[in-house]
Design a protein around this motif. Structure first.
Motif, mmCIF file in Angstrom:
data_model
loop_
_atom_site.group_PDB
_atom_site.id
_atom_site.type_symbol
_atom_site.label_atom_id
_atom_site.label_comp_id
_atom_site.label_asym_id
_atom_site.label_seq_id
_atom_site.Cartn_x
_atom_site.Cartn_y
_atom_site.Cartn_z
ATOM 1 N N GLU A 80 0.832 -1.205 0.000
ATOM 2 C CA GLU A 80 0.000 0.000 0.000
ATOM 3 C C GLU A 80 0.868 1.258 0.000
ATOM 4 N N ALA A 81 1.909 1.262 0.807
ATOM 5 C CA ALA A 81 2.805 2.413 0.824
ATOM 6 C C ALA A 81 3.571 2.533 -0.488
ATOM 7 N N SER A 82 3.904 1.416 -1.096
ATOM 8 C CA SER A 82 4.692 1.451 -2.332
ATOM 9 C C SER A 82 3.906 2.034 -3.502
ATOM 10 N N LEU A 83 2.581 2.069 -3.402
ATOM 11 C CA LEU A 83 1.771 2.599 -4.499
ATOM 12 C C LEU A 83 1.651 4.124 -4.467
ATOM 13 N N LEU A 84 2.183 4.752 -3.418
ATOM 14 C CA LEU A 84 2.240 6.206 -3.407
ATOM 15 C C LEU A 84 3.223 6.683 -4.469
ATOM 16 N N THR B 190 7.649 21.476 3.509
ATOM 17 C CA THR B 190 7.100 22.149 2.335
ATOM 18 C C THR B 190 6.420 21.156 1.409
ATOM 19 N N GLY B 191 6.802 19.897 1.492
ATOM 20 C CA GLY B 191 6.194 18.910 0.614
ATOM 21 C C GLY B 191 4.841 18.451 1.088
ATOM 22 N N GLN B 192 4.581 18.517 2.388
ATOM 23 C CA GLN B 192 3.328 18.024 2.928
ATOM 24 C C GLN B 192 2.174 18.812 2.316
ATOM 25 N N GLY B 193 1.159 18.109 1.894
ATOM 26 C CA GLY B 193 0.036 18.733 1.227
ATOM 27 C C GLY B 193 0.129 18.531 -0.263
ATOM 28 N N GLU C 274 1.750 12.770 -1.896
ATOM 29 C CA GLU C 274 0.667 11.830 -1.594
ATOM 30 C C GLU C 274 0.816 11.235 -0.196
ATOM 31 N N GLY C 275 2.048 11.103 0.262
ATOM 32 C CA GLY C 275 2.281 10.525 1.579
ATOM 33 C C GLY C 275 3.316 11.303 2.346
ATOM 34 N N SER C 276 3.212 11.280 3.679
ATOM 35 C CA SER C 276 4.169 11.972 4.540
ATOM 36 C C SER C 276 4.721 10.987 5.564
ATOM 37 N N LEU C 277 6.044 10.935 5.661
ATOM 38 C CA LEU C 277 6.704 10.045 6.612
ATOM 39 C C LEU C 277 7.148 10.864 7.818
ATOM 40 N N THR C 278 6.761 10.419 9.004
ATOM 41 C CA THR C 278 7.172 11.065 10.251
ATOM 42 C C THR C 278 7.578 9.982 11.242
ATOM 43 N N GLY C 279 8.070 10.411 12.393
ATOM 44 C CA GLY C 279 8.417 9.433 13.423
ATOM 45 C C GLY C 279 9.388 9.995 14.425
ATOM 46 N N ARG D 97 -4.375 12.231 1.415
ATOM 47 C CA ARG D 97 -5.725 12.528 0.925
ATOM 48 C C ARG D 97 -6.814 12.057 1.872
ATOM 49 N N ASP D 98 -6.520 11.022 2.685
ATOM 50 C CA ASP D 98 -7.563 10.534 3.593
ATOM 51 C C ASP D 98 -7.059 10.304 5.023
ATOM 52 N N GLY D 99 -5.776 10.594 5.284
ATOM 53 C CA GLY D 99 -5.235 10.430 6.625
ATOM 54 C C GLY D 99 -4.980 8.996 7.028
ATOM 55 N N ARG D 100 -5.072 8.075 6.113
ATOM 56 C CA ARG D 100 -4.868 6.667 6.433
ATOM 57 C C ARG D 100 -3.384 6.375 6.660
ATOM 58 N N ILE D 101 -3.077 5.628 7.722
ATOM 59 C CA ILE D 101 -1.706 5.186 7.974
ATOM 60 C C ILE D 101 -1.440 3.957 7.105
#
Length: 304
Positions: free
Chosen positions: A36-40, A76-79, A82-87, A143-147
């Motif tokens: 699922e993450a790889s499809l971003l 600056t990329g967030q938004g 398609e995906g944002s990595l944090t931790g 787009r939907d906040g899904r982890i």
């Protein structure tokens, strides 16, 4: 590796066996474990908390460079991504003293200084150091906040040294830097597909074949060195004569896998396994990963 190889003799025998075996060279794209993450299509590596967080963010970016991801800078990329990595990443260093007993030479031959004439058990003062690094990471689909990815990546290295020995480990900073680089690569292996070229050994057992069939089969095995297509065509012909033979069926699975026909390879590997070829199970697992890789590549291509 140490558990599998018990000694130099065993290793030499294994190498010799592989060197004389016939193999098919295959190239394929394997799906990422986290599909699922790889499809971003695009990803921003945002804030990773902790003293070594910025270094880990850079290591992840470096690990993902050259993949299909369009990497977008931090906040600056967030938004837009398609995906944002944090931790967050935590680092710990624990150092403790301990004592160890060891026999040492306390008197040498006066005429031959290389010869020990008396040993005694001595107590050495030593230290044990444990360096631990743990990263907790997640990717959110914006787009939907899904982890779509959540992982804990631990690293630990223990080393010890004693007085009078030149075995002190390298600086803690170097260990942590290596750990951070390996964690960045581990993220890449989780979320990006892998294109690999690999060799799979041809199954050579002719058990169950007549003498004439066995000779033809062995000749086809040798033919793989210079004409794989010809060998595969020959095995197809033999399969009509000897249906469900484990070696012929498995080798046809290899032919299908090399040609990129993964559904047929999967079918043949399952049939070979049912016929008694244990290698068929491993081949089937590999074919399923290749099928998934091909499906994911098609999805990404349609979304461009």
């Amino acid at each position: 590796m140490n558990k599998r190889i018990l000694g130099g003799v065993v290793l030499a025998a294994l190498v010799a066996g592989i060197a004389h075996a016939e193999v098919l060279k295959i190239t394929g794209e394997f799906a990422a474990p986290n599909r699922e993450a790889s499809l971003l299509r695009s990803l921003s590596v945002d804030r990773i908390a902790g003293q070594d967080g910025p270094a880990l963010a850079r290591a992840i970016e470096q690990g993902l460079s050259g993949t299909h991801f369009d990497l977008m800078g931090g906040y600056t990329g967030q938004g837009n991504a398609e995906g944002s990595l944090t931790g967050g990443v935590t680092t710990g260093v624990d150092e403790q003293p301990f004592k160890r007993k060891e026999r040492r030479c306390v008197e040498k031959d006066s005429a031959d200084q290389k010869k020990c004439v008396r040993e005694e058990e001595v107590e050495l003062r030593c230290r044990r150091r444990t360096v631990s690094v743990k990263a907790d990471l997640r990717i959110v689909r914006n787009r939907d906040g899904r982890i779509v990815y959540s992982a804990t990546k631990p690293f630990s290295q223990e080393s010890s040294w004693c007085e009078g020995k030149n075995d002190r480990p390298g600086p803690v900073e170097d260990v942590i830097a290596d750990a951070v680089r390996s964690l960045g690569q581990a993220v890449r292996e989780d979320i990006a597909p892998t294109i690999s070229t690999y060799d799979i050994r041809v199954r050579e057992s002719d058990k169950g074949l007549s003498k004439e069939q066995a000779k033809r089969f062995k000749d086809l095995v040798k033919l793989t060195k210079r004409d794989v297509r010809g060998a595969c065509a020959g095995w197809e012909a033999m399969a009509a004569e000897v249906p469900n033979h484990p070696s012929i069926t498995f080798d046809l699975g290899l032919c299908a896998e090399q040609a990129g026909d993964y559904p047929r390879a999967l079918q043949l590997y399952h049939a070979a396994q049912r016929a008694g070829a244990s290698e068929g199970g491993v081949g089937a697992d590999r074919a399923m990963r290749l099928i998934a890789g091909k499906e994911d590549a098609a999805i990404r291509a349609r979304r461009r």
